[in-house]
Each structure stands twice: as C-alpha cells, then as structure tokens.
Scaffold this active site. Structure first.
Site, short mmCIF file in Angstrom:
data_model
loop_
_atom_site.label_atom_id
_atom_site.label_comp_id
_atom_site.label_asym_id
_atom_site.label_seq_id
_atom_site.Cartn_x
_atom_site.Cartn_y
_atom_site.Cartn_z
N LYS A 169 -10.09 28.15 -38.96
CA LYS A 169 -10.33 29.21 -37.98
C LYS A 169 -10.48 28.64 -36.57
O LYS A 169 -9.97 29.20 -35.60
CB LYS A 169 -11.55 30.03 -38.39
CG LYS A 169 -11.32 30.80 -39.68
CD LYS A 169 -12.57 31.43 -40.21
CE LYS A 169 -12.26 32.26 -41.45
NZ LYS A 169 -11.52 31.53 -42.50
N LYS A 216 -3.26 31.76 -43.73
CA LYS A 216 -3.17 33.01 -42.96
C LYS A 216 -3.70 32.85 -41.55
O LYS A 216 -3.25 33.53 -40.63
CB LYS A 216 -3.86 34.16 -43.70
CG LYS A 216 -5.38 34.18 -43.68
CD LYS A 216 -5.92 35.12 -42.62
CE LYS A 216 -7.42 35.25 -42.65
NZ LYS A 216 -8.26 34.10 -42.90
N LYS A 243 -2.64 22.31 -52.54
CA LYS A 243 -3.31 23.61 -52.49
C LYS A 243 -3.37 24.22 -53.89
O LYS A 243 -2.34 24.61 -54.46
CB LYS A 243 -2.57 24.56 -51.55
CG LYS A 243 -3.16 25.95 -51.45
CD LYS A 243 -4.47 25.95 -50.69
CE LYS A 243 -4.96 27.37 -50.44
NZ LYS A 243 -6.24 27.39 -49.73
N GLY A 250 -8.83 37.73 -47.80
CA GLY A 250 -8.62 38.64 -48.92
C GLY A 250 -9.92 39.12 -49.54
O GLY A 250 -9.95 40.17 -50.21
N ASN A 251 -11.01 38.38 -49.31
CA ASN A 251 -12.30 38.80 -49.86
C ASN A 251 -12.81 40.09 -49.23
O ASN A 251 -13.75 40.71 -49.76
CB ASN A 251 -13.34 37.70 -49.67
CG ASN A 251 -13.15 36.57 -50.67
OD1 ASN A 251 -12.62 36.78 -51.76
ND2 ASN A 251 -13.55 35.37 -50.31
#
Length: 328
Positions: free
Chosen positions: A288, A226, A141, A23-24
């Site tokens: 990732k 995500k 979270k 989102g950054n």
C-alpha cells in the site's frame, strides 16, 4: 450524444477519486462464504462508497479478490473428477464479474436512495504483464486450497503446477505475481468516468495477460497485486486522489510494538526512509505504501491510506495517513 469537448470539460469539474480495498471487505474471516453474506457486505460497502459520490467526486473502484478466488479454486478441485479445472486467469475473471455484480447492484440501489443520477459500470480488466517477469521463473505467491503431498505430486505431474509446503498445513500452488504494465481498456474506463459513471475496474489486480511477438494477447497463470494495478490506473487517469482502504485508521511506525506511533503525513523521502528501516512489511502495509508512493511521484497529487470508518474524514484531509510530495 454529448460532444467530446463537453465530456472533457465535465471530467475536469469533478475531482476523480480512486478507492481501492481488499476482498475481505466482501468476505471477512468470520464469514462462511455464503452469497447472502457477501450481499450484506456489498450493501455495507455501497453505503460508504456512495458517500464519495455525495461529496462531489467521480469514483473509480478497485477491489481485491483473495478469498473469492480461493473459493473458486477449491470448487474446481472438489469437482475435478467431474469437470476439468479451469485456469487461474479464468478464476480471476470469474471473481471480477461476480464481485462487480455485487458491488454494481448494491451501488445502484444506494445511489438511487440518495437521489444521485450517476450510472454504475463494471468492466472486466485485462492487465498486461511482462512475459519475462522474474516471477514466472520463481513463483512465490500461494493461492487456493491446501493439498496432501500425494495430491500435490499428482498436480505437479499432470498440470505442471509448482507446489510448496506451507507451514505444516499442507501443500499449496504458488504462482507469479508480476508487476502490471498496462490496463488494456483504460480508455474505456476514462470514457465511462467522463460520463459521470461510477466504474468498477481492475478487480483482483486484473486478469493477467502477456503480449506475444505478433502483438496478440493471451492469459497467463498469475495474480497481480491489486494495489499496484490501482496505482497504475490512478496514474494513467491522473486521479486527483488515490485512497487505499485497509484495516487500520492510519499507517503506524513500529506497528504492533509498545512504541507504535500513528503517522498522519508522510513525504516521499520519509516513506522511503521508514520503508528501508522495515516499518512497512511486504505482507501487510508494504504494497500500500509502495502504491501510494508510485502515484504521488507520477502525479504530484496526494494518496491516502485509512480504514472504512474514516473514509469521509480522510477525503476532507482530517483523518488517515496522507502520502504527499516532498515539496508539500
């Protein structure tokens, strides 16, 4: 209408690339959060996303939404005396729609500029998680704004939130981050891609939901990583390449230390070994690498981790970190 056989044939001609980013990309730490700033960020993102289409790829986009959901939750809190606050799944859905709108409009304009006939479609994505996921028992979270101890107590009593103190900065809500099991509309995504549309889906990891005993769906208070949802979509759609964009051009061994080393190529065994040695922290590169490994194991295709500036070269195999099967 194009016959299904031709749609399938067309989808086999062009490689499918899934590009995931945080989102950054649309809201950087130095930004104040104005919509105009996000429009500019989206237009910049459209520039490099359109390059993937120019290279002859079908394109599926998965974006993060951390800063954007945080803003929505702050807005809910500030308006709580006038409008009842919504739930987290609704906040995720809101940002999927708003960010998809920013990306779709700017991508449409950029594709028109380069003469591409590709359509663009944004899909709200309901993602099923296990209702018995252990994260629901012990949520960890953090999401949303910081609260005083008094306000945290009120929210715990009135709304049943789980609140934790966060490094002396105040109290925050914590929620589960369950593993995604199913993207409900994956066949709709597949159909749109078969028609050579650029698709934005799985935003923010998707809207979290569970299946009840009768098979019905309902939203839940959670956030889905995500990167995990991107890997799930890439596996289900048998993508030819899975590209995860981050803030560095390559994955590093001993990141941040004097002896850090860039890694151009990682086999699954090498990635497993380095992960076990702690080179890929859970809060940064770890998700990732995990997502890349899941994709490579399932498909035998390659995953790439790089930054925006090196995307084109990475797609050509000349930049970034490639995660490959052990046999490669």
């Amino acid at each position: 209408m194009t016959p299904p056989s031709q749609l399938q044939q067309r989808s086999l001609v062009r490689p499918l690339t899934l590009v995931a980013f945080g989102g950054n990309a649309l809201w950087q730490p130095k930004d104040l959060g104005y919509v105009d700033e996000q429009w500019k960020r989206a237009a910049a993102a459209a520039e490099w996303l359109a390059e993937v289409v120019e290279l002859g790829h079908d394109l599926l986009i998965v974006h993060g939404n951390g800063p954007q959901v945080g803003q929505v939750l702050i807005q809910m809190e500030e308006a709580a005396t006038k409008v009842p606050p919504g739930t987290l799944d609704v906040a995720v859905a809101q940002t999927e729609g708003s960010m998809g709108y920013l990306l779709e409009l700017t991508l449409r304009n950029r594709l028109r500029e380069i003469g591409s006939p590709a359509e663009v479609a944004t899909l709200l994505s309901l993602v099923v998680v296990d209702r018995d996921d252990p994260g629901f028992e012990e949520p960890t979270k953090p999401v949303g704004p910081f609260f005083s101890r008094y306000r945290a107590n009120v929210l715990e009593r009135q709304l049943g939130w789980t609140m934790v103190e966060d490094a002396g900065r105040g109290w925050r809500k914590v929620v589960a981050s369950p593993r995604p099991l199913e993207v409900v509309a994956v066949e709709v995504v597949r159909g749109a891609l078969a028609r050579e549309a650029v698709v934005v889906a799985g935003g923010g990891g998707g809207i979290p939901g569970v299946r009840d005993d009768d098979g019905s769906l309902r939203g839940v208070e959670a956030v889905i990583d995500k990167d995990r949802t991107a890997a799930l979509l890439a596996r289900r759609l048998k993508a030819d390449a899975f590209v995860n964009l981050t803030g560095v051009p390559q994955v590093m061994k001993n990141f941040g230390k004097k002896n850090e080393q860039p890694i151009a190529r990682l086999t699954l065994k090498q990635a497993d070994r380095l992960a076990a040695q702690g080179h890929f922290p859970r809060g940064s590169m770890g998700p990732k690498i995990e997502a890349a490994m899941d994709f490579v194991r399932a498909t035998g295709n390659q995953a790439v981790i790089t930054d925006i500036d090196n995307l084109r070269d990475a797609l050509a195999g000349e930049a970034g970190t490639r995660v490959v099967p052990d046999r490669s």
